[in-house]
Scaffold this active site. Structure first.
Site, PDB file in Angstrom:
ATOM      1  N   SER A  80       0.857  -1.184   0.000  1.00 11.96           N
ATOM      2  CA  SER A  80       0.000   0.000   0.000  1.00 11.96           C
ATOM      3  C   SER A  80       0.894   1.235   0.000  1.00 11.96           C
ATOM      4  O   SER A  80       2.014   1.205   0.492  1.00 11.96           O
ATOM      5  CB  SER A  80      -0.929  -0.005   1.204  1.00 11.96           C
ATOM      6  OG  SER A  80      -0.169  -0.028   2.379  1.00 11.96           O
ATOM      7  N   GLY A  81       0.399   2.312  -0.583  1.00 13.38           N
ATOM      8  CA  GLY A  81       1.187   3.539  -0.647  1.00 13.38           C
ATOM      9  C   GLY A  81       1.878   3.731  -1.975  1.00 13.38           C
ATOM     10  O   GLY A  81       2.572   4.723  -2.178  1.00 13.38           O
ATOM     11  N   CYS A  82       1.692   2.792  -2.899  1.00  6.79           N
ATOM     12  CA  CYS A  82       2.264   2.910  -4.237  1.00  6.79           C
ATOM     13  C   CYS A  82       1.152   3.305  -5.204  1.00  6.79           C
ATOM     14  O   CYS A  82       0.060   2.741  -5.159  1.00  6.79           O
ATOM     15  CB  CYS A  82       2.868   1.583  -4.705  1.00  6.79           C
ATOM     16  SG  CYS A  82       4.312   1.080  -3.779  1.00  6.79           S
ATOM     17  N   GLU A  83       1.450   4.258  -6.084  1.00  3.21           N
ATOM     18  CA  GLU A  83       0.481   4.651  -7.092  1.00  3.21           C
ATOM     19  C   GLU A  83       0.251   3.494  -8.065  1.00  3.21           C
ATOM     20  O   GLU A  83      -0.866   3.202  -8.451  1.00  3.21           O
ATOM     21  CB  GLU A  83       1.002   5.878  -7.829  1.00  3.21           C
ATOM     22  CG  GLU A  83      -0.077   6.772  -8.358  1.00  3.21           C
ATOM     23  CD  GLU A  83       0.494   8.095  -8.825  1.00  3.21           C
ATOM     24  OE1 GLU A  83       0.882   8.178  -9.997  1.00  3.21           O
ATOM     25  OE2 GLU A  83       0.547   9.037  -8.010  1.00  3.21           O
ATOM     26  N   SER A  84       1.329   2.846  -8.475  1.00  2.00           N
ATOM     27  CA  SER A  84       1.235   1.650  -9.314  1.00  2.00           C
ATOM     28  C   SER A  84       1.058   0.448  -8.395  1.00  2.00           C
ATOM     29  O   SER A  84       1.424   0.494  -7.227  1.00  2.00           O
ATOM     30  CB  SER A  84       2.516   1.456 -10.125  1.00  2.00           C
ATOM     31  OG  SER A  84       2.768   2.585 -10.921  1.00  2.00           O
TER      32      SER A  84
END
Length: 134
Positions: free
Chosen positions: A47-51
């Protein structure tokens, strides 16, 4: 600084690139080297990744080894050079890793957008969480 062999290889390869275009191509090439994940489980998603990024880690002989995957080509490259730097480290070494410094050494930090930098930090935080549970 005592770098793993794969990290030294990355440093030499990226240092030889005269500009961003060459580094971007090299980054894509490194992304192709990622060891594939057998399956992508929601529990392994960072979690916390745009991709979308998936990360799994295991401890072998006192050192940590990670595998990661993403649908985004550039992110796969960033993951590959991140894994080159962290695989084989002890929990103590991983806990003190300076991620911005590593990307700066590779000549990639100026091209890392804030969202990509945040994503790579999220991956590193996830690695540290795995250490705490493993």
């Amino acid at each position: 600084m005592n770098l793993p062999a794969s990290a030294r290889e990355a440093l030499e390869a990226f240092s030889a690139c005269p500009g961003w275009e060459q580094r971007a191509r090299l980054l894509m090439h490194w992304g192709e080297r990622l060891e594939p994940l057998d399956a992508r489980h929601e529990a392994d998603r960072v979690s916390g990744c745009e991709s979308q990024v998936w990360l799994v880690g295991e401890r072998r002989d006192g050192a940590w080894h990670f595998r990661a995957s993403s649908d985004a080509r550039l992110i796969r490259g960033l993951l590959a050079v991140l894994l080159a730097r962290v695989n084989g480290l002890s929990a103590e070494q991983l806990a003190t890793l300076d991620l911005p410094d590593w990307f700066a050494q590779l000549g990639l930090s100026r091209q890392l957008s804030p969202s990509r930098a945040n994503g790579m930090n999220a991956v590193l935080q996830r690695m540290r969480q795995l250490l705490a549970t493993g």
